[in-house]
Design an enzyme around this catalytic site. Structure first.
Site, PDB file in Angstrom:
ATOM      1  N   ASP A 145       7.701  40.205 -42.424  1.00  0.00           N
ATOM      2  CA  ASP A 145       6.423  40.183 -43.119  1.00  0.00           C
ATOM      3  C   ASP A 145       6.267  38.761 -43.654  1.00  0.00           C
ATOM      4  OD1 ASP A 145       4.044  40.731 -44.339  1.00  0.00           O
ATOM      5  OD2 ASP A 145       4.683  42.631 -45.190  1.00  0.00           O
TER       6      ASP A 145
HETATM    7  C1  BGC Z   1       1.291  42.066 -45.402  1.00  0.00           C
HETATM    8  C2  BGC Z   1       1.304  42.350 -43.926  1.00  0.00           C
HETATM    9  C3  BGC Z   1       0.313  41.461 -43.235  1.00  0.00           C
HETATM   10  C4  BGC Z   1       0.691  40.012 -43.509  1.00  0.00           C
HETATM   11  C5  BGC Z   1      -0.231  38.999 -42.869  1.00  0.00           C
HETATM   12  C6  BGC Z   1       1.473  40.590 -45.706  1.00  0.00           C
HETATM   13  O1  BGC Z   1       1.180  40.312 -47.023  1.00  0.00           O
HETATM   14  O2  BGC Z   1       2.282  42.818 -46.054  1.00  0.00           O
HETATM   15  O3  BGC Z   1       1.025  43.693 -43.688  1.00  0.00           O
HETATM   16  O4  BGC Z   1       0.261  41.729 -41.871  1.00  0.00           O
HETATM   17  O5  BGC Z   1       0.653  39.793 -44.908  1.00  0.00           O
HETATM   18  O6  BGC Z   1      -1.466  39.014 -43.482  1.00  0.00           O
END
Ligand code: BGC
Length: 906
Positions: free
Chosen positions: A696
């Site tokens: 993530d």
């Molecule tokens: C989230 C993800 C997301 C990523 C990119 C993170 O803060 O937990 O689910 O895909 O950001 O935006």
């Protein structure tokens, strides 16, 4: 209407769940005038907040708009106008941006007089309740979040006192307290239905489509009855003491009287009768064939659910588990349809994490009688047959993984006077040495050969092996290839979450393309303002219990993803709804892993038809947003495998998942992004996954007993979490990771890096990016081709600072200046800004000029001013400079243009 819009609309109707319909409150009859209450009628919530909700759309259909467009229905326009006028002095509160949007809005006071006037015009009152929650922000057990606000309750009571028929619609992402439902005749969860939401709601309210959604979660009488609530919200360690008894597995087994609306429940405007046609059993599976008849007076669809009652054996079991379901077509009154649900018996196996059955680390079917139920909710079932397993059957022999090292307790059923009672028992602890396991399974290095002239395409075309190709990568290449770039990398489609693969000059030379990923899950998020389709939330889509519809909708999504030159959508989100308060529940499907796995597989199959894929996330146990990067989800290996990993396993095995995002949290003390057993032993070893695993965004990693940090790419690569998402520049190691240092001191090997490089290259080789793509530096936001006005706001010389303080950076808005650039050339554009938000808030701002656009993605700065720089080329002359805010909450201060070359770069 495009097919995508049609499918969004259809899904929105199929996922709406009608829980109560007394007094023939619904459907709305032709010729009726409906009085709509609740301010959210003016601002329909198309989705929850955070990365999963930031789709820029052309339009959102509010519920009154949907009703106005419905044939023969009118709304009380005077009342609508009253709301509009009131809104002028009580504007919609957008909050301060990332994770700071209010859970609900102030409600307009409805006086007796107003309600009475409205009731004189209409028999039916529609009361809309709206709620927000999302990433980085859990719902709370307070009024205005899980509970009705005082204003909402007062409105409902007043409306009830004056109207014959009162219908409540819940435009929400999470389950709500329902203790007030005696105040209405009908209540329907319409969820957050994407941009077509108001049309979907109108279709189902007017009976154009009869409701057929079923709850994908249990609604408890009280939040306190949800077992996870005992530990939910802990800042550091969340003990999953309820073990596998999540949702209906808990309620049906131990507390059936604590259920308000059961899992799988949902009403229709018609009635159905179903009967068993046949039950067939082979050695490996069983099939339930039922005939479903529409016994009412309007067309509709029904869902038949198949549950198993697994013998308690030594492991202990919930009283019922979902193992199959099927939805009818639209049945006309009197029409009947036969449907067969086939279930492989192995689906009913459970993981023995203690050895109590004599087979530790195996999935087993214990001996005994397996009862098979069919019905229309977990509660409304009949036993349709049973089969007997004579002696314990080992279905799979697996490896002990991810077991806790700290003492934990878990729930276990004990039969007391013929009744199952919850007892606590000790969770089995780790019996193996993880570091030894990792060390003993290290892959061999592929010797470095230098440039052999092999391009990645040659591997795709079968001319060379992947090993031959990888032998050309230097240590530096390998360190770079595991770094993604973002957010809003200019190397891929603008405004997207990340780029990965061929991001450095040498990797590019080797023919490795730059792959592109974008949020997800409910539409494509492009922070520079490019429009996309916002589809209904994950929960709504699960409530359809319709795999074909999910597949069809995501086939269209796949086309849109591909059209935007994106290789993988960051979704579906497939974590389990462990508690009704988890902020991201709207992105996820259900409390049940089987339903979750089926929905995920269907959506992936849809996207795969266009050669793109989805990145299933968050792997795993991301069930609380509060302190999500700090928290450890502590649980037994059985809970992990039978509940929290199960949906992922199905998505890999049935949906052919090729991309996974690990979660921010730890599981039993080891952060997901550096978790060897999660990403290697289980995912690849046991499930046969051959795709990529990405972290993530800015996730932490650790080795056991070590503090987790964002720099520990050594732990990440060793675990086979292939990509760190995201750095600013893969070549410059702007994240200051420890790859090179670990390679030098032998704690990381070339072989381990090459293994991840192979995963990344294999993914890219089989993605659309392997083919030549058009350049993407276009401003996807609103076109602004008006001729430059005479008035100039700024002149850009070779070194110019533009003061842009004072712009209100509200999400979705833009500010335009007229500028004159004195000389063409390449400039460094530095943006100075600050934000009051916390560390993982994502706040993009896009600066567009005639041909060039740069998106700067800030994280929350806690108020401190920070700078970000990007190279852009400017033409000489007059043009517009547009500043577009993809998210609220950024205080922009200045733009600094500094010329570095007379030549424009491409
Ligand atoms: C989230 C993800 C997301 C990523 C990119 C993170 O803060 O937990 O689910 O895909 O950001 O935006």
């Amino acid at each position: 209407m495009t097919r995508m819009q049609e499918l969004c609309r259809a899904a929105g109707t199929e996922g709406a769940v009608l829980l109560k319909n007394a007094n023939q409150a619904l459907p709305i009859q032709k010729g009726e005038v409906v009085s709509v209450f609740g301010r959210i009628q003016l601002n329909y919530y198309k989705s929850g907040t955070g990365s999963g909700g930031l789709v820029n759309v052309d339009y959102v259909v509010d519920i009154p708009d949907g009703l106005r467009a419905a044939e023969g229905i009118a709304i009380n326009e005077e009342l609508y106008q009253t709301y509009q006028e009131w809104e002028i002095s009580h504007p919609f509160d957008k909050g301060k941006g990332w994770a700071q949007e209010p859970f609900c809005q102030e409600e307009m006071e409805v006086s007796d007089e107003l309600a009475q006037q409205a009731a004189e015009k209409s028999d039916l009152a529609l009361v809309i309740i709206g709620r927000l929650a999302g990433e980085d922000r859990d719902s709370e057990a307070v009024k205005g979040s899980y509970y009705l606000s005082d204003g909402e309750e007062a409105m409902l009571r007043t409306v009830r006192a004056h109207f014959n028929r009162v219908v409540v619609l819940l435009n929400v992402g999470n389950l709500q307290d329902m203790s007030w439902d005696h105040l209405c005749d009908a209540v329907m969860y319409v969820w957050q239905g994407g941009q077509e939401g108001g049309n979907s709601v109108a279709d189902v309210l007017t009976g154009k489509v009869s409701p057929s959604g079923k709850l994908s979660d249990t609604i408890a009488l009280s939040l306190d009855d949800v077992p996870a609530m005992k530990n939910f919200g802990d800042p550091d360690k969340n003990a999953y003491e309820e073990d596998i008894y999540v949702g209906y597995r808990w309620f049906e087994t131990f507390a059936p009287e604590k259920v308000k609306y059961p899992f799988g429940f949902g009403l229709s405007y018609t009635t159905f009768a179903w009967k068993l046609v046949s039950f067939q059993e082979t050695v490996d599976d069983f099939s339930v064939t039922v005939a479903v008849e529409n016994t009412g007076s309007v067309p509709g669809k029904e869902v038949i659910q198949v549950y198993a009652g697994i013998p308690q054996g030594k492991l202990g079991q919930p009283s019922k588990v979902l193992c199959g379901f099927a939805k009818t077509n639209v049945l006309q009154p009197g029409q009947e349809q036969e449907m067969t649900v086939t279930v492989p018996k192995n689906v009913l196996a459970s993981y023995d994490d203690s050895g109590v059955t004599g087979h530790r680390s195996c999935r087993v079917l214990e001996a005994g009688e397996y009862l098979i139920y069919a019905g229309t909710s977990v509660r409304d079932t009949q036993i349709v047959s049973q089969f007997v397993v004579d002696e314990l059957k080992i279905v799979e022999t697996l490896t002990e993984c991810m077991t806790p090292k700290i003492p934990l307790q878990r729930l276990h059923p004990k039969m007391v006077d013929g009744k199952l009672m919850p007892e606590m028992e000790v969770v089995p602890q780790r019996t193996y040495d993880l570091m030894e396991r990792i060390a003993s399974r290290r892959p061999a290095d592929i010797p470095f050969q230098g440039d052999l002239g092999i391009k990645l395409k040659d591997v795709k075309d079968g001319k060379h092996t992947m090993d031959e190709f990888l032998s050309q990568l230097t240590d530096e290449d390998l360190a770079c290839i595991v770094r993604g770039e973002g957010m809003c990398s200019p190397k891929v489609t603008l405004g997207t979450a990340g780029a990965f693969g061929g991001l450095t000059p040498h990797l590019k030379e080797l023919g490795i393309p730059a792959g592109c990923c974008a949020d997800g899950p409910s539409g494509i998020r492009m922070d520079c303002g490019t429009r996309a389709t916002s589809v209904p939330s994950g929960t709504l889509l699960a409530c359809t219990f319709n795999e074909e519809l999910n597949e069809a909708l995501f086939e269209e999504m796949g086309a849109e993803v591909n059209k935007n030159r994106i290789d993988t959508l960051l979704g579906p989100g497939i974590n389990i709804h462990r508690s009704p308060l988890n902020g991201r529940n709207f992105e996820y499907f259900s409390e049940d892993p089987f339903l979750t796995g089926k929905m995920a597989a269907a959506q992936l199959r849809g996207m795969h038809k266009h050669g793109v894929t989805g990145t299933i996330k968050h792997f795993c146990a991301n069930n609380q947003e509060y302190r999500r990067t700090f928290i450890s989800s502590d649980m037994s290996e059985r809970a992990l495998r039978d509940i929290y990993l199960r949906g992922f396993e199905m998505a890999v095995k049935e949906g052919d998942a090729r991309s996974i995002m690990t979660s921010y949290n730890a599981i039993n003390g080891i952060w997901a992004a550096g978790n060897y057993d999660l990403c290697t032993t289980i995912l690849r070893g046991e499930w046969g996954f051959t795709g990529i695993v990405m972290t993530d965004w800015w996730a932490k990693m650790n080795d056991e007993d070590e503090e987790a940090t964002v720099k520990n790419t050594k732990a990440m690569v060793r675990a086979q979490n292939d990509l760190f998402m995201v750095t600013v520049d893969a070549l410059k190691n702007t994240q200051d990771d420890n790859t090179a240092e670990s390679l030098a001191n032998g704690t990381l090997t070339r072989g381990e890096l090459q293994r991840s490089a192979a995963n990344i290259c294999r993914f890219l080789m089989n993605s659309p990016c392997i083919e030549e793509r058009k350049k993407t530096n276009v401003d996807g936001g609103e076109e602004d081709d008006r001729p430059a006005e005479e008035k100039l706001d700024f002149v850009i010389h070779e070194d110019t600072v533009l003061d842009v303080r004072g712009i209100e950076g509200t999400r979705g808005t833009s500010t335009i200046y007229t500028v004159l650039t004195i000389k063409e050339g390449t400039y460094e554009l530095t943006v100075k800004a600050s934000s009051e938000a916390g560390g993982v808030a994502q706040i993009p701002v896009t600066i567009s000029m005639r041909h060039h656009t740069a998106t700067f993605s800030f994280v929350g700065t806690g108020g401190e001013t920070v700078e970000k720089t990007s190279k852009i080329s400017l033409d000489q002359g007059k043009e517009y400079l547009k500043i577009y805010f993809g998210q609220s909450g950024l205080d922009l201060q200045e733009l600094h243009f500094h010329k570095i070359s007379d030549k424009k770069e491409d």
